[in-house]
Scaffold this active site. Sequence first.
Site, PDB file in Angstrom:
ATOM      1  N   HIS A 180      -6.179  -2.261   8.773  1.00  0.00           N
ATOM      2  CA  HIS A 180      -6.062  -3.331   9.759  1.00  0.00           C
ATOM      3  C   HIS A 180      -7.420  -3.870  10.181  1.00  0.00           C
ATOM      4  O   HIS A 180      -7.535  -5.034  10.560  1.00  0.00           O
ATOM      5  CB  HIS A 180      -5.253  -2.845  10.964  1.00  0.00           C
ATOM      6  N   ARG A 282       7.293 -13.209  -0.820  1.00  0.00           N
ATOM      7  CA  ARG A 282       7.932 -11.892  -0.738  1.00  0.00           C
ATOM      8  C   ARG A 282       9.095 -11.972   0.257  1.00  0.00           C
ATOM      9  O   ARG A 282       8.875 -12.202   1.445  1.00  0.00           O
ATOM     10  CB  ARG A 282       6.915 -10.842  -0.281  1.00  0.00           C
ATOM     11  N   GLU A 404       5.589  -6.523 -14.723  1.00  0.00           N
ATOM     12  CA  GLU A 404       5.010  -5.399 -13.988  1.00  0.00           C
ATOM     13  C   GLU A 404       5.108  -4.100 -14.765  1.00  0.00           C
ATOM     14  O   GLU A 404       4.537  -3.087 -14.378  1.00  0.00           O
ATOM     15  CB  GLU A 404       5.742  -5.209 -12.656  1.00  0.00           C
ATOM     16  N   ASN A 427      -0.830  -5.477  -9.826  1.00  0.00           N
ATOM     17  CA  ASN A 427      -0.863  -4.216  -9.063  1.00  0.00           C
ATOM     18  C   ASN A 427       0.079  -3.187  -9.682  1.00  0.00           C
ATOM     19  O   ASN A 427      -0.311  -2.049  -9.986  1.00  0.00           O
ATOM     20  CB  ASN A 427      -0.475  -4.459  -7.605  1.00  0.00           C
ATOM     21  N   ASP A 428       1.347  -3.565  -9.843  1.00  0.00           N
ATOM     22  CA  ASP A 428       2.310  -2.630 -10.429  1.00  0.00           C
ATOM     23  C   ASP A 428       2.083  -2.444 -11.920  1.00  0.00           C
ATOM     24  O   ASP A 428       2.316  -1.362 -12.458  1.00  0.00           O
ATOM     25  CB  ASP A 428       3.744  -3.103 -10.175  1.00  0.00           C
ATOM     26  N   CYS A 475       0.111 -13.143  -9.955  1.00  0.00           N
ATOM     27  CA  CYS A 475       0.345 -13.063  -8.505  1.00  0.00           C
ATOM     28  C   CYS A 475      -0.091 -11.719  -7.932  1.00  0.00           C
ATOM     29  O   CYS A 475       0.201 -11.413  -6.783  1.00  0.00           O
ATOM     30  CB  CYS A 475       1.808 -13.336  -8.159  1.00  0.00           C
TER      31      CYS A 475
END
Length: 550
Positions: A180, A282, A404, A427-428, A475
């Site tokens: 954060h 998303r 992915e 990412n995946d 993406c």
Amino acid sequence: MGVSPGIGHGPAYVLTVSVPEPPEGATFTGEADQEKERAMAALTQVAGELEARGNRAGGEAEEILKAQALMAEDPGLVVKVRTLIDRGLAAPRAVFEAFTKYRDVLAGSGGYLGERAADLNDIRDRVIALLYGQVMPGLPARAAEPYVLVARDLAPADTALLSKSQVAAFVTEEGGPTSHTAILARAMGVPAVVACPGATRIPPGVRVMADGTSGDVRVEPAESDVADAVSADTARLSALASARGPGRTADGHPVPLLANVGGPAELHAAVAAEAEGIGLYRTEFLFLDRAEPPSTEEQVRAYRAAVEAFPGGKVVVRTLDSGADKPLAFLPAAAEPNPALGERGLRRFKRFPEVMEAQLAALAAVGAEELHVMAPMVATAEEAGWFARECRAKGLRHAGVMIEIPAAALRARDLLAQVDFLSIGTNDLAQYAFAADRQLGVMSPLQDPWQPALLDLVAMAANAASRAGKPCGICGESAADPALACVLVGLGADTLSMGAAALPAVRAGLAAHTLTQCRLAADAARAQRTAAEARVAARARLPELGRLGL
């Protein structure tokens, strides 16, 4: 690690949290019910204070602090606190043990979840301080000049109400790119460096300079060094400001730059950053943390808002990606030994077709030509074909799939025979290509998007799309790196989608290089053996990045 670009300099203000750990085995006098009421009252008060701060802060800070307020009254934690008090522990110790248990679970997960552990620490300390009648340490109400805020870690409640006029930079010993501290620093436009060991040993008041791009933190820098760094940063900001309009290379090759969006609250930032559309919408935000699915009307409003935010621009919506680290209360899941390899994404739709039917119907009701719909976690041409038929039966004109899973990249040509477009989720794809859990911190080196093997898989899918005459976008967060964005274009990506904050730098990086340079950089990166070597080789062929300070 630099997580929010820019140069910040000023006197160090070192924030140290001094809420003591309640003594082990501490007990209470009186009735257990009274002790439980005391604990519950403190949890409720802290939750209220966090929500109130969020309301005052607005923006991303409001969303984060409201989520923390929910964590403070999480039913599982409440039950654990009450149980520990029933066993004789005093309220402060019960709160400490309950929160610490959950904190350790999150910290051990690594990645995004691991970086939420600091949130639990902050809530825990606020509740304990309240139970002891102490005041939580805070930040100075006034300062003679903007200061560099140094801490072991920072909680949103500490930083949400700050501004650039108060703080010159953040430096923390812990945290990562999705902590954060990083998220709020980027939203505020304040330079930030995280994962800086020993930072809290900096003497208070000593002048510090932090480079939120490189991650360098200098104590007592020479005035000439500060002047040079500020000058270079000014040049960077000037270059970013001058890069406007649609994404394209220096020789005019168009590369639409789109935004990754996690819900309606993020649409404004994407529009402000001049995104040309949405490359990843998303939809999980509609489904998480609720006992039943959202209504058709609620879904239609959310999808229509995305389309209306980008009139004439492409809006790519990912259908519900539930399972693994995103469980849903209304979709029961059997225990799985490895959820990341189990029923996720499209596989869940197979078991609960009524949820997919409702989502596709809501998307179709928007009725926009610009709307593109894609399914996550597609492994085979049979799955791609099934999803495409379901979309077309509802009247949706553009059906695609996420790449992915390595099998999908290897046989992309078969999937393209069934669908209209591909979108690569790096990412995946990295997680499955390297058998490296993206939530496990120790696996992060294998999650590096510069890994040559990952670039090979991207090239495979992009080349298959080119031969089929169909678009292929990126993406994953890899597109947010200006150097890697150029490489991805060189590999054949037609569009790039990323967090809104990254768009100006990527736009400037692409505009400074030709398509040929991007292709040469891509070839050079794929020819290397390691991620580090690939990054160096690519940047050597993208000479303008250094001049731009990217």
